[in-house]
Design a protein around this motif. Structure first.
Motif, PDB file in Angstrom:
ATOM      1  N   SER A 233       0.662  -1.110   0.067  1.00  0.00           N
ATOM      2  CA  SER A 233      -0.322  -0.024   0.050  1.00  0.00           C
ATOM      3  C   SER A 233       0.656   1.198   0.455  1.00  0.00           C
ATOM      4  N   GLY A 234       1.847   1.028   0.347  1.00  0.00           N
ATOM      5  CA  GLY A 234       2.996   2.359   0.573  1.00  0.00           C
ATOM      6  C   GLY A 234       2.624   2.771   2.163  1.00  0.00           C
ATOM      7  N   LEU A 235       1.314   2.862   2.407  1.00  0.00           N
ATOM      8  CA  LEU A 235       1.126   3.480   3.998  1.00  0.00           C
ATOM      9  C   LEU A 235       2.584   2.837   5.382  1.00  0.00           C
ATOM     10  N   GLY A 236       2.573   3.763   6.063  1.00  0.00           N
ATOM     11  CA  GLY A 236       3.547   3.754   7.311  1.00  0.00           C
ATOM     12  C   GLY A 236       2.756   3.510   8.427  1.00  0.00           C
ATOM     13  N   GLU A 237       3.617   3.128   9.803  1.00  0.00           N
ATOM     14  CA  GLU A 237       2.821   2.567  11.020  1.00  0.00           C
ATOM     15  C   GLU A 237       1.967   3.904  11.343  1.00  0.00           C
ATOM     16  N   GLU A 238       2.093   5.114  11.348  1.00  0.00           N
ATOM     17  CA  GLU A 238       1.423   6.745  12.491  1.00  0.00           C
ATOM     18  C   GLU A 238       0.439   6.846  11.374  1.00  0.00           C
ATOM     19  N   THR A 239      -0.269   6.069  10.595  1.00  0.00           N
ATOM     20  CA  THR A 239      -1.526   6.756   9.903  1.00  0.00           C
ATOM     21  C   THR A 239      -2.651   6.207  11.042  1.00  0.00           C
ATOM     22  N   CYS A 240      -3.711   6.845  11.106  1.00  0.00           N
ATOM     23  CA  CYS A 240      -4.548   7.093  12.576  1.00  0.00           C
ATOM     24  C   CYS A 240      -5.684   6.838  11.766  1.00  0.00           C
ATOM     25  N   LEU A 241      -7.032   5.913  12.107  1.00  0.00           N
ATOM     26  CA  LEU A 241      -8.440   5.586  12.661  1.00  0.00           C
ATOM     27  C   LEU A 241      -8.911   5.990  13.791  1.00  0.00           C
TER      28      LEU A 241
ATOM     29  N   VAL B  54       6.874  13.757  -7.283  1.00  0.00           N
ATOM     30  CA  VAL B  54       5.983  12.637  -6.236  1.00  0.00           C
ATOM     31  C   VAL B  54       6.144  12.807  -5.355  1.00  0.00           C
ATOM     32  N   GLU B  55       6.968  12.537  -4.053  1.00  0.00           N
ATOM     33  CA  GLU B  55       7.707  13.062  -2.939  1.00  0.00           C
ATOM     34  C   GLU B  55       6.636  13.645  -2.163  1.00  0.00           C
ATOM     35  N   ALA B  56       6.108  14.269  -2.514  1.00  0.00           N
ATOM     36  CA  ALA B  56       4.771  15.056  -1.493  1.00  0.00           C
ATOM     37  C   ALA B  56       3.195  13.979  -1.651  1.00  0.00           C
ATOM     38  N   SER B  57       3.525  13.226  -2.367  1.00  0.00           N
ATOM     39  CA  SER B  57       2.503  11.920  -2.863  1.00  0.00           C
ATOM     40  C   SER B  57       2.660  11.450  -1.954  1.00  0.00           C
ATOM     41  N   ARG B  58       3.799  10.876  -1.958  1.00  0.00           N
ATOM     42  CA  ARG B  58       3.869   9.468  -1.045  1.00  0.00           C
ATOM     43  C   ARG B  58       4.414   9.617   0.009  1.00  0.00           C
ATOM     44  N   MET B  59       5.210  10.726   0.511  1.00  0.00           N
ATOM     45  CA  MET B  59       5.022  10.302   1.702  1.00  0.00           C
ATOM     46  C   MET B  59       4.005  10.796   2.454  1.00  0.00           C
ATOM     47  N   THR B  60       2.804  11.539   1.854  1.00  0.00           N
ATOM     48  CA  THR B  60       1.317  11.987   2.301  1.00  0.00           C
ATOM     49  C   THR B  60       1.243  10.408   2.910  1.00  0.00           C
TER      50      THR B  60
ATOM     51  N   ASN C 112      12.067  16.435   9.747  1.00  0.00           N
ATOM     52  CA  ASN C 112      13.293  15.643   9.150  1.00  0.00           C
ATOM     53  C   ASN C 112      13.572  14.702   9.023  1.00  0.00           C
ATOM     54  N   ARG C 113      12.412  13.289   9.413  1.00  0.00           N
ATOM     55  CA  ARG C 113      13.027  12.111   8.841  1.00  0.00           C
ATOM     56  C   ARG C 113      12.529  11.605   6.846  1.00  0.00           C
ATOM     57  N   TYR C 114      11.455  12.718   6.808  1.00  0.00           N
ATOM     58  CA  TYR C 114      11.272  12.329   5.338  1.00  0.00           C
ATOM     59  C   TYR C 114      12.448  13.214   4.666  1.00  0.00           C
ATOM     60  N   PRO C 115      12.492  12.475   3.403  1.00  0.00           N
ATOM     61  CA  PRO C 115      11.459  11.252   2.322  1.00  0.00           C
ATOM     62  C   PRO C 115      11.776  10.336   3.846  1.00  0.00           C
ATOM     63  N   VAL C 116      11.523   8.843   3.448  1.00  0.00           N
ATOM     64  CA  VAL C 116      11.639   8.017   3.691  1.00  0.00           C
ATOM     65  C   VAL C 116      11.903   6.981   2.778  1.00  0.00           C
TER      66      VAL C 116
END
Length: 496
Positions: free
Chosen positions: A134-142, A412-418, A484-488
């Motif tokens: 998916s390209g999602l990370g561990e910090e997304t929220c529900l 496309v960095e902003a889209s991928r990192m978002t 500061n951690r991005y882009p990853v």
């Protein structure tokens, strides 16, 4: 042996030839005017002041003619300025940042999926495969209601999520801009999946005690591209209501859209959609020009709903067990590509420089007249825009647009990192991407931004903004604690 000719393809930098062509064509009027103005200046110097004065005296001016000419100039100028569209300024915007308690790491998501679908291990395995790619990370929220086992997609929880996101974003926006509730003349809100009565715009009017004559609009069921539809609606309203402010709210309420069944096409939204929202302040007041971040240049909307496949490719329905969900068609990417093609066909002449339009025209004529097998020329949109905000609907969407528009990884960095940090927040994702560019200190005065979004129906919408001033990173940005951690690096497949 006679000396061989040099390899000109290696000795000549073709990119500089292309740059020279672009500069020549894009500034052709300037190059034509320079010799004309130089000739006139030389002729004036040759005549001398005495001859110029005699020439002026020889002209016979009639008072009536002078008055008529002055009146005509004033009349034409008045009509021009009255017919000219009002400039629309984006004063500022604010984004909702979910609390840490709402985070849903992959392990938590999969554990909850197993507990909610214990009788169908294949559904759990399918969701795991989707998350891995998916390209999602561990910090997304529900939202909080989705953390219960089983989730609670009821009306009360949905209202609670909507109020939390909307009111938090508006409070931040009012603090940043200093605007008061009584200063808001137009209110536009878009949310696809949740449409209660009274509406969410009524919730805002009640919370902030907005004026009784406010013009409010609540848009629902219009998909992830509805944020730009809201911007377009606010723009049209600001054109006919002078000296006004418009508050635009873009969000998706995730709570009621949770799918508890086992249809794979309906399980995809569970894996991709996450919590988020944005509040945007637009204005047509001249005095806001100096503090506004951006000017709205163009909005282009494309609707492919007349085609049955396009209409049903994102479709809310009930499965065989009567459980409601949103089904995503396998033809989604092909339909999105067709909608994008139609959208950029309209957008191109509005934004592309003359050099790119000429190359496109010559290639089109060549394919029609000379050889239909010629490869079609893809215009270089990088000449029209410095920044791209592609809707973070999923990894495949970003990959496809990067390939078709020939964009670099940085574009496309902003889209991928978002997508990695916040997930697919639906219509508000474009604003998280724009904020990423600002947080990276890349937004300079005069830069142009292209926002592209896709939505059910099927729709492809675009907005073009021009930056009014160099924008510095802000402490209240949702990216401030992690930029500061991005882009990853995001692997093709993340093994869970």
């Amino acid at each position: 042996m006679p000396p061989t000719l040099p390899d000109y393809s290696n000795s000549v930098k073709l990119k500089y030839v292309k740059l020279g062509y672009q500069y020549l064509v894009n500034h052709i009027l300037t190059f034509l005017l320079i010799p004309i103005m130089a000739t006139i200046a030389l002729e004036v110097l040759r005549l001398g002041p005495d001859e110029i004065l005699n020439l002026f005296r020889s002209l016979q001016f009639d008072l009536v003619q002078i008055l008529c000419s002055v009146f005509l100039v004033i009349f034409i100028g008045t009509v021009y300025f009255m017919m000219k569209p009002r400039p629309i300024y984006l004063v500022d915007y604010a984004l909702y940042k979910p609390p840490v308690t709402c985070r849903v790491p992959f392990a938590t998501f999969m554990e909850h999926s197993k507990l909610n679908n214990m009788s169908e291990p294949k559904s759990v395995a399918f969701q795991m495969r989707i998350l891995e790619r998916s390209g999602l990370g561990e910090e997304t929220c529900l939202p909080p209601a989705n953390h219960y086992i089983p989730p609670r997609p009821d009306m009360e929880s949905s209202r609670a999520e909507a109020e939390l996101v909307i009111f938090s974003a508006i409070d931040t926006l009012m603090k940043k801009t200093g605007i008061k509730p009584k200063d808001i003349d137009i209110l536009v809100l878009n949310c696809s999946m949740f449409s209660p009565t009274p509406s969410m715009t009524a919730m805002i009017v009640n919370k902030y005690k907005l004026r009784s004559n406010i013009r409010s609009f609540n848009l629902s069921g219009m998909g992830c591209s509805a944020g730009l539809i809201s911007i377009d609606l606010a723009r049209d309203l600001l054109q006919v209501h002078p000296n006004s402010n418009a508050l635009v709210i873009s969000l998706e309420v995730i709570t009621p859209s949770y799918y508890s069944g086992n249809e794979r096409a309906m399980l995809l939204p569970n894996c991709l959609f996450r919590m988020g929202g944005a509040a945007i302040l637009l204005s047509n007041r001249r005095r806001d020009r100096w503090r506004a971040k951006y000017n709205l240049v163009h909005v282009v909307r494309t609707h492919k709903g007349a085609d049955d496949k396009a209409f049903r490719c994102v479709y809310e329905e009930e499965d065989s067990q009567g459980k409601k969900g949103v089904a995503l068609s396998k033809d989604l990417m092909a339909i999105a590509g067709d909608a994008l093609k139609a959208n950029i066909t309209t957008m191109g002449p509005l934004v592309l420089p003359a050099s790119e339009q000429l190359l496109f025209l010559f290639t089109l004529i060549g394919r029609k007249v000379i050889n239909p097998k010629w490869k079609p020329y893809i215009p270089d949109f990088k000449q029209a825009f410095e920044h791209f905000c592609i809707h973070a609907g999923g990894r495949a969407v970003i990959d496809e647009l990067q390939k078709n528009l020939q964009l670099s990884a940085e574009h496309v960095e902003a889209s991928r990192m978002t997508l990695h940090r916040f997930g697919n927040t639906s219509s508000s994702s474009l604003w998280y991407e724009l904020n990423y560019i600002e947080a990276k200190n890349r937004m300079k005065k005069g830069d142009r931004v292209w926002q592209i979004a896709f939505g059910s129906g099927f729709k492809c919408n675009s907005a073009v903004w021009r930056c009014n001033r160099t924008i510095r990173p802000q402490d209240d940005s949702p990216w401030s604690d992690c930029i500061n951690r991005y882009p990853v690096h995001i692997p093709e497949v993340l093994k869970l």
